[in-house]
Design a protein around this motif. Structure first.
Motif, PDB file in Angstrom:
ATOM      1  N   GLY A  15       0.842  -1.196   0.000  1.00 42.36           N
ATOM      2  CA  GLY A  15       0.000   0.000   0.000  1.00 42.36           C
ATOM      3  C   GLY A  15       0.871   1.237   0.000  1.00 42.36           C
ATOM      4  N   LEU A  16       0.222   2.377  -0.174  1.00 42.96           N
ATOM      5  CA  LEU A  16       0.988   3.618  -0.291  1.00 42.96           C
ATOM      6  C   LEU A  16       1.547   4.095   1.047  1.00 42.96           C
ATOM      7  CD1 LEU A  16      -0.666   6.234  -2.696  1.00 42.96           C
ATOM      8  CD2 LEU A  16       1.616   5.225  -2.811  1.00 42.96           C
ATOM      9  N   MET A  17       2.477   5.007   0.972  1.00 44.65           N
ATOM     10  CA  MET A  17       3.026   5.653   2.163  1.00 44.65           C
ATOM     11  C   MET A  17       1.887   6.227   2.998  1.00 44.65           C
ATOM     12  SD  MET A  17       6.068   7.789   0.243  1.00 44.65           S
ATOM     13  CE  MET A  17       5.256   7.995  -1.343  1.00 44.65           C
ATOM     14  N   GLY A  18       1.881   5.929   4.287  1.00 44.59           N
ATOM     15  CA  GLY A  18       0.839   6.455   5.161  1.00 44.59           C
ATOM     16  C   GLY A  18      -0.379   5.553   5.270  1.00 44.59           C
ATOM     17  N   ALA A  19      -0.351   4.393   4.594  1.00 42.71           N
ATOM     18  CA  ALA A  19      -1.510   3.485   4.674  1.00 42.71           C
ATOM     19  C   ALA A  19      -1.557   2.767   6.026  1.00 42.71           C
ATOM     20  CB  ALA A  19      -1.457   2.469   3.543  1.00 42.71           C
ATOM     21  N   GLY A  20      -0.442   2.775   6.757  1.00 40.60           N
ATOM     22  CA  GLY A  20      -0.425   2.143   8.082  1.00 40.60           C
ATOM     23  C   GLY A  20       0.174   0.744   8.064  1.00 40.60           C
ATOM     24  N   THR A 113      -6.503  10.485   4.174  1.00 40.31           N
ATOM     25  CA  THR A 113      -5.839   9.673   5.199  1.00 40.31           C
ATOM     26  C   THR A 113      -4.329   9.631   4.942  1.00 40.31           C
ATOM     27  OG1 THR A 113      -7.809   8.329   5.508  1.00 40.31           O
ATOM     28  CG2 THR A 113      -5.726   7.336   6.203  1.00 40.31           C
ATOM     29  N   LEU A 114      -3.955   9.408   3.690  1.00 37.44           N
ATOM     30  CA  LEU A 114      -2.524   9.317   3.357  1.00 37.44           C
ATOM     31  C   LEU A 114      -1.820  10.646   3.592  1.00 37.44           C
ATOM     32  CD1 LEU A 114      -2.846   7.332  -0.013  1.00 37.44           C
ATOM     33  CD2 LEU A 114      -2.180   6.415   2.213  1.00 37.44           C
ATOM     34  N   VAL A 115      -2.455  11.730   3.183  1.00 36.96           N
ATOM     35  CA  VAL A 115      -1.851  13.058   3.364  1.00 36.96           C
ATOM     36  C   VAL A 115      -1.683  13.340   4.856  1.00 36.96           C
ATOM     37  CG1 VAL A 115      -2.183  15.548   3.042  1.00 36.96           C
ATOM     38  CG2 VAL A 115      -2.728  13.977   1.175  1.00 36.96           C
ATOM     39  N   GLY A 116      -2.733  13.066   5.631  1.00 39.05           N
ATOM     40  CA  GLY A 116      -2.698  13.332   7.075  1.00 39.05           C
ATOM     41  C   GLY A 116      -1.631  12.513   7.782  1.00 39.05           C
ATOM     42  N   ARG A 117      -1.568  11.233   7.462  1.00 37.52           N
ATOM     43  CA  ARG A 117      -0.625  10.362   8.177  1.00 37.52           C
ATOM     44  C   ARG A 117       0.829  10.654   7.799  1.00 37.52           C
ATOM     45  NH1 ARG A 117      -3.361   4.977   7.566  1.00 37.52           N
ATOM     46  NH2 ARG A 117      -5.187   5.034   8.950  1.00 37.52           N
ATOM     47  N   THR A 118       1.077  10.911   6.509  1.00 34.05           N
ATOM     48  CA  THR A 118       2.474  11.161   6.104  1.00 34.05           C
ATOM     49  C   THR A 118       2.956  12.516   6.628  1.00 34.05           C
ATOM     50  OG1 THR A 118       1.685  11.963   3.964  1.00 34.05           O
ATOM     51  CG2 THR A 118       2.483   9.697   4.033  1.00 34.05           C
ATOM     52  N   ALA A 119       2.020  13.461   6.826  1.00 33.40           N
ATOM     53  CA  ALA A 119       2.410  14.793   7.318  1.00 33.40           C
ATOM     54  C   ALA A 119       2.915  14.728   8.756  1.00 33.40           C
ATOM     55  CB  ALA A 119       1.223  15.749   7.222  1.00 33.40           C
ATOM     56  N   ARG A 120       2.527  13.660   9.474  1.00 33.23           N
ATOM     57  CA  ARG A 120       2.957  13.533  10.871  1.00 33.23           C
ATOM     58  C   ARG A 120       4.446  13.248  10.986  1.00 33.23           C
ATOM     59  NH1 ARG A 120      -1.156   9.264  12.893  1.00 33.23           N
ATOM     60  NH2 ARG A 120      -3.024  10.189  12.022  1.00 33.23           N
ATOM     61  N   LYS A 121       5.032  12.661   9.925  1.00 33.40           N
ATOM     62  CA  LYS A 121       6.465  12.347   9.978  1.00 33.40           C
ATOM     63  C   LYS A 121       7.164  12.932   8.748  1.00 33.40           C
ATOM     64  CE  LYS A 121       5.860   8.097  12.578  1.00 33.40           C
ATOM     65  NZ  LYS A 121       5.590   6.653  12.411  1.00 33.40           N
ATOM     66  N   PRO A 122       7.289  14.269   8.712  1.00 37.47           N
ATOM     67  CA  PRO A 122       7.888  14.882   7.529  1.00 37.47           C
ATOM     68  C   PRO A 122       9.394  14.604   7.466  1.00 37.47           C
ATOM     69  CG  PRO A 122       7.426  16.552   9.204  1.00 37.47           C
ATOM     70  CD  PRO A 122       6.929  15.249   9.742  1.00 37.47           C
ATOM     71  N   GLY A 123       9.950  14.670   6.248  1.00 42.04           N
ATOM     72  CA  GLY A 123      11.403  14.526   6.102  1.00 42.04           C
ATOM     73  C   GLY A 123      11.895  13.096   6.042  1.00 42.04           C
ATOM     74  N   ARG A 124      10.948  12.138   6.093  1.00 44.12           N
ATOM     75  CA  ARG A 124      11.391  10.736   6.082  1.00 44.12           C
ATOM     76  C   ARG A 124      11.144  10.050   4.756  1.00 44.12           C
ATOM     77  NH1 ARG A 124       9.893   7.787  11.596  1.00 44.12           N
ATOM     78  NH2 ARG A 124       9.271   6.281  10.039  1.00 44.12           N
ATOM     79  N   ARG A 125      10.379  10.723   3.886  1.00 42.96           N
ATOM     80  CA  ARG A 125      10.010  10.074   2.627  1.00 42.96           C
ATOM     81  C   ARG A 125      10.435  10.950   1.453  1.00 42.96           C
ATOM     82  NH1 ARG A 125       5.298   8.652   6.179  1.00 42.96           N
ATOM     83  NH2 ARG A 125       5.175   6.379   6.185  1.00 42.96           N
ATOM     84  N   PRO A 126      11.554  10.593   0.836  1.00 46.07           N
ATOM     85  CA  PRO A 126      12.116  11.455  -0.214  1.00 46.07           C
ATOM     86  C   PRO A 126      11.153  11.749  -1.362  1.00 46.07           C
ATOM     87  CG  PRO A 126      13.398   9.412   0.036  1.00 46.07           C
ATOM     88  CD  PRO A 126      12.396   9.426   1.118  1.00 46.07           C
ATOM     89  N   LEU A 127      10.289  10.794  -1.719  1.00 48.98           N
ATOM     90  CA  LEU A 127       9.378  11.052  -2.844  1.00 48.98           C
ATOM     91  C   LEU A 127       8.442  12.217  -2.538  1.00 48.98           C
ATOM     92  CD1 LEU A 127       8.196   7.537  -4.131  1.00 48.98           C
ATOM     93  CD2 LEU A 127      10.142   8.893  -4.860  1.00 48.98           C
ATOM     94  N   ASP A 156      -9.834  -1.937   3.402  1.00 47.61           N
ATOM     95  CA  ASP A 156      -9.871  -0.472   3.427  1.00 47.61           C
ATOM     96  C   ASP A 156      -9.462   0.061   4.783  1.00 47.61           C
ATOM     97  OD1 ASP A 156     -10.671   0.458   0.823  1.00 47.61           O
ATOM     98  OD2 ASP A 156     -12.529  -0.650   1.169  1.00 47.61           O
ATOM     99  N   THR A 157      -8.693   1.145   4.751  1.00 47.67           N
ATOM    100  CA  THR A 157      -8.288   1.780   5.998  1.00 47.67           C
ATOM    101  C   THR A 157      -8.510   3.280   5.862  1.00 47.67           C
ATOM    102  OG1 THR A 157      -6.330   2.428   7.256  1.00 47.67           O
ATOM    103  CG2 THR A 157      -5.919   1.456   5.121  1.00 47.67           C
ATOM    104  N   GLY A 158      -8.966   3.889   6.942  1.00 53.22           N
ATOM    105  CA  GLY A 158      -9.247   5.324   6.916  1.00 53.22           C
ATOM    106  C   GLY A 158      -8.874   5.935   8.243  1.00 53.22           C
ATOM    107  N   PRO A 159      -9.584   6.969   8.652  1.00 57.84           N
ATOM    108  CA  PRO A 159      -9.230   7.640   9.892  1.00 57.84           C
ATOM    109  C   PRO A 159      -9.613   6.858  11.168  1.00 57.84           C
ATOM    110  CG  PRO A 159     -11.083   8.726   8.815  1.00 57.84           C
ATOM    111  CD  PRO A 159     -10.670   7.608   7.921  1.00 57.84           C
ATOM    112  N   GLY A 160     -10.315   5.750  10.999  1.00 54.79           N
ATOM    113  CA  GLY A 160     -10.782   4.975  12.167  1.00 54.79           C
ATOM    114  C   GLY A 160      -9.653   4.260  12.892  1.00 54.79           C
ATOM    115  N   PRO A 161     -10.019   3.505  13.962  1.00 52.38           N
ATOM    116  CA  PRO A 161      -9.010   2.834  14.774  1.00 52.38           C
ATOM    117  C   PRO A 161      -8.241   1.747  14.020  1.00 52.38           C
ATOM    118  CG  PRO A 161     -11.238   2.419  15.623  1.00 52.38           C
ATOM    119  CD  PRO A 161     -11.384   3.279  14.416  1.00 52.38           C
TER     120      PRO A 161
END
Ligand code: S3P
Length: 182
Positions: A15-20, A113-127, A156-161
Motif C-alpha cells: 500500500g501507499l506511504m501512510g496506509a499504516g 488519510t494518506l496526506v494526514g498520516r504522512t504529514a505527521r512524519k515529515p522529512g522521512r520520505r524522499p518522494l 480499506d483503511t481510513g481515519p478509524g481505529p
C-alpha cells in the motif's frame, strides 16, 4: 488477544506511504503470535544509512535495487508478517516472489488519510519532498492502485481505529477463526 490460527505463508502488507503498513503489521504479527519485519528498516540496516540519505547519495534506482535484494531475502527467510515500502510491490520481480511465497494484503486508503498520516512524519520520505505531498500522493494512487489491486486481499483503511483494520485483516486471513470465534 489469543493467538489465532496462522496462515502457513508470510503475510505481506502493501500500500501507499501512510496506509499504516508498519503499525498494522506489528499488531497483526502480535495477534498471530509471529514475528514482524519492516522492509524499510531492513534496507536502512543493510545500507547503514537512512532512506533519504540513500536517495540523496545514490539516487532512486540504487534504492530500488537494494530494496529488491532485501525484500527477496526477507521472503526467503519466511517471516510471519512483512511490511513493504510503498514502491516495492510495483517491482515485477518482487510481485512475482510475493505471489509465489506469501499472501499479500493491500491496505487501501483514501487520499486525505494518506496526506494526514504522512504529514505527521515529515522529512522521512524522499518522494514526498519533491513537491506538494497531496499532488504526489494523488498521482501515485493513480499509477499504483491498479498494481496493488493484484494483492490477494484488499482491506480499506481510513481515519478509524487501527485495531479495526487489524481485525478485518485477521478475519480475511483466517475466516474459520472468525466464524468459530476461536
Ligand atoms: C516509498 C515508500 C517508502 C520508502 C521509500 C519509497 C515509495 O516506504 O520505501 O521512501 O516509493 O512509495 P513507506 O511506504 O513505508 O513509507
Amino acid at each position: 488477544m489469543q493467538a489465532k490460527r496462522r496462515p502457513d505463508r508470510p503475510v505481506v502488507l502493501v500500500g501507499l506511504m501512510g496506509a499504516g503498513k508498519s503499525t498494522v503489521g506489528r499488531r497483526l504479527a502480535a495477534a498471530l503470535g509471529t514475528d514482524f519485519v519492516d522492509a524499510d528498516e531492513a534496507i536502512v540496516t543493510a545500507a547503514g544509512m537512512s532512506i533519504p540519505e540513500i536517495f540523496e547519495r545514490y539516487g532512486e534506482p540504487a534504492f530500488r535495487d537494494l530494496e529488491r535484494r532485501v525484500v527477496l531475502r526477507l521472503l526467503r527467510e519466511a517471516h510471519g508478517v512483512i511490511a513493504l515500502g510503498g514502491g516495492a510491490f510495483v517491482d515485477p520481480e518482487i510481485r512475482r516472489a510475493v505471489r509465489e511465497r506469501a499472501v499479500s494484503v493491500w491496505l487501501r486508503a483514501d487520499l486525505d488519510t494518506l496526506v494526514g498520516r504522512t504529514a505527521r512524519k515529515p522529512g522521512r520520505r524522499p518522494l514526498l519532498m519533491r513537491g506538494d505531498p497531496r499532488e504526489i500522493l494523488a498521482e501515485l494512487m493513480e499509477r499504483r492502485y491498479p498494481v496493488y489491486a493484484e494483492a490477494d486481499i484488499t482491506v480499506d483503511t481510513g481515519p478509524g481505529p487501527v485495531d479495526r483494520v487489524v481485525e478485518e485483516v485477521l478475519s480475511r486471513l483466517c475466516p474459520a477463526d472468525a466464524e468459530t470465534g476461536r
